[in-house]
Write a protein that holds these residues in place. Structure first.
Motif, PDB file in Angstrom:
ATOM      1  N   ARG A  98       5.554-155.261 -41.492  1.00 11.87           N
ATOM      2  CA  ARG A  98       5.803-155.977 -42.747  1.00 11.87           C
ATOM      3  C   ARG A  98       5.256-155.193 -43.936  1.00 11.87           C
ATOM      4  O   ARG A  98       5.930-155.067 -44.976  1.00 11.87           O
ATOM      5  N   ALA A  99       4.046-154.673 -43.817  1.00 13.07           N
ATOM      6  CA  ALA A  99       3.455-153.887 -44.912  1.00 13.07           C
ATOM      7  C   ALA A  99       4.304-152.655 -45.205  1.00 13.07           C
ATOM      8  O   ALA A  99       4.583-152.352 -46.370  1.00 13.07           O
ATOM      9  N   THR A 100       4.716-151.962 -44.172  1.00 16.82           N
ATOM     10  CA  THR A 100       5.521-150.748 -44.358  1.00 16.82           C
ATOM     11  C   THR A 100       6.840-151.066 -45.036  1.00 16.82           C
ATOM     12  O   THR A 100       7.247-150.379 -45.983  1.00 16.82           O
ATOM     13  N   LEU A 101       7.519-152.112 -44.594  1.00 13.54           N
ATOM     14  CA  LEU A 101       8.813-152.451 -45.194  1.00 13.54           C
ATOM     15  C   LEU A 101       8.664-152.901 -46.644  1.00 13.54           C
ATOM     16  O   LEU A 101       9.508-152.576 -47.488  1.00 13.54           O
ATOM     17  N   LEU A 102       7.590-153.624 -46.949  1.00 20.27           N
ATOM     18  CA  LEU A 102       7.347-153.990 -48.350  1.00 20.27           C
ATOM     19  C   LEU A 102       7.093-152.752 -49.199  1.00 20.27           C
ATOM     20  O   LEU A 102       7.567-152.657 -50.336  1.00 20.27           O
ATOM     21  N   ILE A 103       6.365-151.796 -48.662  1.00 16.24           N
ATOM     22  CA  ILE A 103       6.112-150.547 -49.389  1.00 16.24           C
ATOM     23  C   ILE A 103       7.411-149.773 -49.571  1.00 16.24           C
ATOM     24  O   ILE A 103       7.662-149.224 -50.650  1.00 16.24           O
ATOM     25  N   GLY A 113      -8.640-145.929 -60.438  1.00 16.27           N
ATOM     26  CA  GLY A 113      -9.688-146.871 -60.811  1.00 16.27           C
ATOM     27  C   GLY A 113     -10.165-147.621 -59.587  1.00 16.27           C
ATOM     28  O   GLY A 113     -10.490-147.034 -58.568  1.00 16.27           O
ATOM     29  N   GLN A 114     -10.144-148.936 -59.654  1.00 13.81           N
ATOM     30  CA  GLN A 114     -10.593-149.754 -58.533  1.00 13.81           C
ATOM     31  C   GLN A 114      -9.500-150.007 -57.505  1.00 13.81           C
ATOM     32  O   GLN A 114      -9.758-150.588 -56.462  1.00 13.81           O
ATOM     33  N   TRP A 115      -8.279-149.581 -57.782  1.00 12.82           N
ATOM     34  CA  TRP A 115      -7.143-149.868 -56.919  1.00 12.82           C
ATOM     35  C   TRP A 115      -6.862-148.704 -55.976  1.00 12.82           C
ATOM     36  O   TRP A 115      -6.975-147.546 -56.354  1.00 12.82           O
ATOM     37  N   VAL A 116      -6.433-149.030 -54.753  1.00 16.76           N
ATOM     38  CA  VAL A 116      -5.937-148.032 -53.807  1.00 16.76           C
ATOM     39  C   VAL A 116      -4.486-148.386 -53.533  1.00 16.76           C
ATOM     40  O   VAL A 116      -4.172-149.492 -53.086  1.00 16.76           O
ATOM     41  N   TYR A 117      -3.597-147.448 -53.841  1.00 13.36           N
ATOM     42  CA  TYR A 117      -2.163-147.647 -53.692  1.00 13.36           C
ATOM     43  C   TYR A 117      -1.649-146.883 -52.475  1.00 13.36           C
ATOM     44  O   TYR A 117      -2.114-145.776 -52.187  1.00 13.36           O
ATOM     45  N   TYR A 118      -0.653-147.459 -51.815  1.00 12.48           N
ATOM     46  CA  TYR A 118      -0.040-146.842 -50.642  1.00 12.48           C
ATOM     47  C   TYR A 118       1.444-146.652 -50.881  1.00 12.48           C
ATOM     48  O   TYR A 118       2.106-147.500 -51.483  1.00 12.48           O
ATOM     49  N   ARG A 119       1.951-145.532 -50.389  1.00 11.51           N
ATOM     50  CA  ARG A 119       3.377-145.207 -50.487  1.00 11.51           C
ATOM     51  C   ARG A 119       3.770-144.445 -49.231  1.00 11.51           C
ATOM     52  O   ARG A 119       2.914-143.930 -48.509  1.00 11.51           O
ATOM     53  N   LEU A 120       5.081-144.356 -48.986  1.00  9.13           N
ATOM     54  CA  LEU A 120       5.543-143.550 -47.863  1.00  9.13           C
ATOM     55  C   LEU A 120       5.211-142.090 -48.117  1.00  9.13           C
ATOM     56  O   LEU A 120       5.286-141.617 -49.263  1.00  9.13           O
ATOM     57  N   ASN A 121       4.881-141.397 -47.083  1.00 11.94           N
ATOM     58  CA  ASN A 121       4.624-139.966 -47.178  1.00 11.94           C
ATOM     59  C   ASN A 121       5.945-139.260 -47.504  1.00 11.94           C
ATOM     60  O   ASN A 121       6.895-139.355 -46.727  1.00 11.94           O
ATOM     61  N   PRO A 122       6.051-138.569 -48.627  1.00 13.82           N
ATOM     62  CA  PRO A 122       7.316-137.917 -48.986  1.00 13.82           C
ATOM     63  C   PRO A 122       7.676-136.751 -48.067  1.00 13.82           C
ATOM     64  O   PRO A 122       8.815-136.279 -48.085  1.00 13.82           O
ATOM     65  N   GLN A 123       6.735-136.289 -47.247  1.00 15.81           N
ATOM     66  CA  GLN A 123       6.988-135.187 -46.322  1.00 15.81           C
ATOM     67  C   GLN A 123       7.558-135.661 -44.985  1.00 15.81           C
ATOM     68  O   GLN A 123       7.772-134.847 -44.083  1.00 15.81           O
ATOM     69  N   LEU A 124       7.813-136.950 -44.844  1.00 12.38           N
ATOM     70  CA  LEU A 124       8.370-137.470 -43.593  1.00 12.38           C
ATOM     71  C   LEU A 124       9.761-136.899 -43.352  1.00 12.38           C
ATOM     72  O   LEU A 124      10.513-136.663 -44.306  1.00 12.38           O
ATOM     73  N   PRO A 125      10.131-136.722 -42.091  1.00 13.27           N
ATOM     74  CA  PRO A 125      11.505-136.301 -41.799  1.00 13.27           C
ATOM     75  C   PRO A 125      12.502-137.338 -42.328  1.00 13.27           C
ATOM     76  O   PRO A 125      12.194-138.540 -42.382  1.00 13.27           O
ATOM     77  N   ALA A 126      13.677-136.899 -42.705  1.00 14.98           N
ATOM     78  CA  ALA A 126      14.690-137.785 -43.282  1.00 14.98           C
ATOM     79  C   ALA A 126      15.034-138.942 -42.364  1.00 14.98           C
ATOM     80  O   ALA A 126      15.274-140.067 -42.831  1.00 14.98           O
ATOM     81  N   GLU A 147      15.478-143.069 -43.142  1.00 14.47           N
ATOM     82  CA  GLU A 147      16.730-143.760 -42.828  1.00 14.47           C
ATOM     83  C   GLU A 147      16.491-144.963 -41.917  1.00 14.47           C
ATOM     84  O   GLU A 147      17.053-146.035 -42.127  1.00 14.47           O
ATOM     85  N   VAL A 148      15.645-144.796 -40.908  1.00 15.15           N
ATOM     86  CA  VAL A 148      15.323-145.904 -39.999  1.00 15.15           C
ATOM     87  C   VAL A 148      14.661-147.043 -40.770  1.00 15.15           C
ATOM     88  O   VAL A 148      15.018-148.216 -40.603  1.00 15.15           O
ATOM     89  N   LEU A 149      13.702-146.702 -41.620  1.00 17.26           N
ATOM     90  CA  LEU A 149      13.000-147.731 -42.375  1.00 17.26           C
ATOM     91  C   LEU A 149      13.919-148.442 -43.360  1.00 17.26           C
ATOM     92  O   LEU A 149      13.874-149.672 -43.496  1.00 17.26           O
ATOM     93  N   LYS A 150      14.757-147.706 -44.050  1.00 21.54           N
ATOM     94  CA  LYS A 150      15.681-148.300 -45.024  1.00 21.54           C
ATOM     95  C   LYS A 150      16.691-149.205 -44.319  1.00 21.54           C
ATOM     96  O   LYS A 150      16.958-150.317 -44.782  1.00 21.54           O
ATOM     97  N   LEU A 151      17.235-148.757 -43.202  1.00 24.76           N
ATOM     98  CA  LEU A 151      18.177-149.574 -42.437  1.00 24.76           C
ATOM     99  C   LEU A 151      17.502-150.848 -41.932  1.00 24.76           C
ATOM    100  O   LEU A 151      18.064-151.944 -42.023  1.00 24.76           O
TER     101      LEU A 151
END
Length: 114
Positions: free
Chosen positions: A18-23, A64-77, A81-85
């Motif tokens: 759920r966290a990954t898909l929201l990200i 600042g006080q926040w820690v943000y998470y995002r997908l690693n842009p170096q991931l294989p394509a 695609e799997v996550l987006k689908l």
């Protein structure tokens, strides 16, 4: 390199999925936003995010006080695609999480420029 087995193992937990898909949908979320969306405690969210970071799926940044998470842009394509689908086919599964995120007051501001 993230293998299919490592990807699916890291997403085998519902909170991590759920966290990954929201990200994926939002582009980037902070721990407090994920706590609100998933209705879970900070230690639980942080523990799951750390596991996703260790496997290479997510990257974090501190502002600042926040820690943000995002997908690693170096991931294989294929990973993106799997996550987006998966996200596109399961919006209903995230509807409660999305509603809680949308109703969250005082979300941390992100810079408008780099």
């Amino acid at each position: 390199m993230l293998t299919p087995a490592a990807l699916f193992k890291s997403l085998a937990d519902e909170t991590r999925t759920r966290a990954t898909l929201l990200i994926v949908r939002e582009g980037e979320l902070c721990v407090c936003e994920l706590m609100s969306a998933l209705d879970e405690s900070q230690p639980k969210i942080s523990r799951h995010l750390a596991q996703l970071r260790r496997c290479g799926l997510l990257l974090d940044r501190r502002q600042g006080q926040w820690v943000y998470y995002r997908l690693n842009p170096q991931l294989p394509a294929w990973v993106g695609e799997v996550l987006k689908l998966t996200l596109d086919a399961n919006q209903h599964w995230l509807s409660d999480d999305s509603a809680r995120l949308g109703a969250m007051g005082e979300r941390p501001a992100r810079p408008t420029c780099c």
